[in-house]
Design an enzyme around this catalytic site. Structure first.
Site, PDB file in Angstrom:
ATOM      1  N   ASP A  74      44.687 -27.457  36.768  1.00 35.08           N
ATOM      2  CA  ASP A  74      43.253 -27.269  36.538  1.00 35.08           C
ATOM      3  C   ASP A  74      42.535 -26.982  37.860  1.00 35.08           C
ATOM      4  O   ASP A  74      43.021 -27.345  38.932  1.00 35.08           O
ATOM      5  CB  ASP A  74      42.636 -28.550  35.951  1.00 35.08           C
ATOM      6  CG  ASP A  74      42.962 -28.722  34.475  1.00 35.08           C
ATOM      7  OD1 ASP A  74      43.801 -27.961  33.957  1.00 35.08           O
ATOM      8  OD2 ASP A  74      42.382 -29.627  33.842  1.00 35.08           O
ATOM      9  N   ASP A  75      41.367 -26.384  37.740  1.00 33.88           N
ATOM     10  CA  ASP A  75      40.365 -26.278  38.819  1.00 33.88           C
ATOM     11  C   ASP A  75      40.574 -25.182  39.857  1.00 33.88           C
ATOM     12  O   ASP A  75      39.816 -25.082  40.810  1.00 33.88           O
ATOM     13  CB  ASP A  75      40.155 -27.618  39.567  1.00 33.88           C
ATOM     14  CG  ASP A  75      39.637 -28.712  38.656  1.00 33.88           C
ATOM     15  OD1 ASP A  75      39.411 -28.425  37.466  1.00 33.88           O
ATOM     16  OD2 ASP A  75      39.473 -29.842  39.130  1.00 33.88           O
ATOM     17  N   HIS A 125      38.584 -22.890  31.839  1.00 26.17           N
ATOM     18  CA  HIS A 125      38.270 -24.275  32.226  1.00 26.17           C
ATOM     19  C   HIS A 125      36.782 -24.351  32.585  1.00 26.17           C
ATOM     20  O   HIS A 125      36.408 -24.980  33.567  1.00 26.17           O
ATOM     21  CB  HIS A 125      39.163 -24.685  33.399  1.00 26.17           C
ATOM     22  CG  HIS A 125      39.124 -26.156  33.715  1.00 26.17           C
ATOM     23  ND1 HIS A 125      39.218 -27.137  32.757  1.00 26.17           N
ATOM     24  CD2 HIS A 125      39.006 -26.822  34.897  1.00 26.17           C
ATOM     25  CE1 HIS A 125      39.147 -28.325  33.334  1.00 26.17           C
ATOM     26  NE2 HIS A 125      39.013 -28.164  34.632  1.00 26.17           N
ATOM     27  N   HIS A 220      46.607 -30.407  39.493  1.00 24.98           N
ATOM     28  CA  HIS A 220      45.513 -29.565  40.004  1.00 24.98           C
ATOM     29  C   HIS A 220      46.043 -28.763  41.191  1.00 24.98           C
ATOM     30  O   HIS A 220      46.700 -29.352  42.060  1.00 24.98           O
ATOM     31  CB  HIS A 220      44.329 -30.438  40.442  1.00 24.98           C
ATOM     32  CG  HIS A 220      43.704 -31.198  39.323  1.00 24.98           C
ATOM     33  ND1 HIS A 220      44.270 -32.320  38.785  1.00 24.98           N
ATOM     34  CD2 HIS A 220      42.572 -30.956  38.610  1.00 24.98           C
ATOM     35  CE1 HIS A 220      43.501 -32.769  37.800  1.00 24.98           C
ATOM     36  NE2 HIS A 220      42.471 -31.953  37.661  1.00 24.98           N
TER      37      HIS A 220
HETATM   38 ZN   LIG Z   1      38.688 -29.654  35.998  1.00 20.27          ZN
END
Ligand SMILES: [Zn+2]
Length: 257
Positions: A74-75, A125, A220
């Site tokens: 993620d991210d 996301h 992440h």
């Molecule tokens: Zn996130």
């Protein structure tokens, strides 16, 4: 599993019944407030526990895939760490899924395109990854998710179907927005807590103890620690003779429309 809509109906009926009892037999009014209080607690806890599926149907793992696992990041994309993650994945012939922030995809389009070119998959996301998203109206959430879809279309030429909630937060407005945009929400079955203060050693030892085939692992691509954890995870996967696949391959669903 607890679900928001049926629970709401049960709470309403209970409150009506207790109100009647209160009016007829004059019981304490706290009895009427009690189910409402419990309901509010459920809403707050359900918002943060993606695995509850309290507000919307989410996919977390596929137990039928006995030799596969899906690693998700993620991210990103992140200019420093996404290239390191991609390098490691290539070295281990592993595929993964990147739930990218729309704004960052526009900042680093080359990285997003490299992710796809190397056989990985990209999901939505949110555009802004705003900390207050849990308090937004349905329209505001929808606009943000739509903006991320446009970013995906511009950078990748694809319409993303997979969505992972920012901060893992879900609520009725986020559920309605994803429904409206026909997004499939993806959770996880193993959270590494790689963005917390936990040491790499602690994260890896927990992974070693708990990881099962068919899992979706949450990482992440935003820190050196996460890269180090990924390296150990890839070695674990190799030892177990599993295959690291994308979320869409693990769940047998389409990643794009
Ligand atoms: Zn996130």
């Amino acid at each position: 599993m607890l679900k928001h809509q049926p629970i709401r109906i049960v709470v309403m009926l209970t409150v009506i019944a207790l109100l009647t009892v209160f009016l007829v037999w004059n019981i304490s009014f706290y009895w009427v407030l009690f189910p409402v209080f419990l309901w509010l607690v459920l809403i707050v806890v359900g918002s943060f526990h993606v695995r509850w599926n309290y507000f919307l149907p989410m996919l977390h793992r596929n137990a039928e895939k006995v030799n596969s696992i899906a690693i998700s990041f993620d991210d990103g994309p992140h200019p420093e760490f996404t290239p390191k993650v991609l390098q490691l994945l290539k070295q281990h012939q592993a595929q993964a899924t990147f739930f990218c922030i729309g704004e960052k995809m526009l900042d680093y389009p080359d990285l997003a395109q490299q992710i796809i070119a190397e056989g990985h998959c990209i999901g939505n996301h949110t555009y802004s990854h705003d900390r207050t998203i849990g308090f937004w109206t349905k329209v505001k959430v929808e606009r943000d998710l739509e903006k991320a879809l446009v970013a995906g279309q511009v950078v990748l030429g694809k319409k993303m179907r997979l969505f992972r909630p920012a901060f893992g937060v879900t609520n009725p407005n986020i559920a309605k927005a994803t429904q409206q945009l026909q997004l499939q929400t993806i959770g996880w079955s193993h959270r590494t807590y790689d963005t917390t203060k936990r040491s790499k050693e602690r994260i890896v030892s927990r992974l070693e103890k708990r990881i099962r085939a068919g899992d979706i692992v949450l990482l992440h691509d935003t820190s050196e620690k996460s890269v180090a954890v990924l390296e150990q995870l890839l070695l674990m996967i190799k030892k177990k003779n599993w295959k690291a696949v994308t979320v869409s391959q693990l769940l047998d669903i389409k990643a794009y429309d």
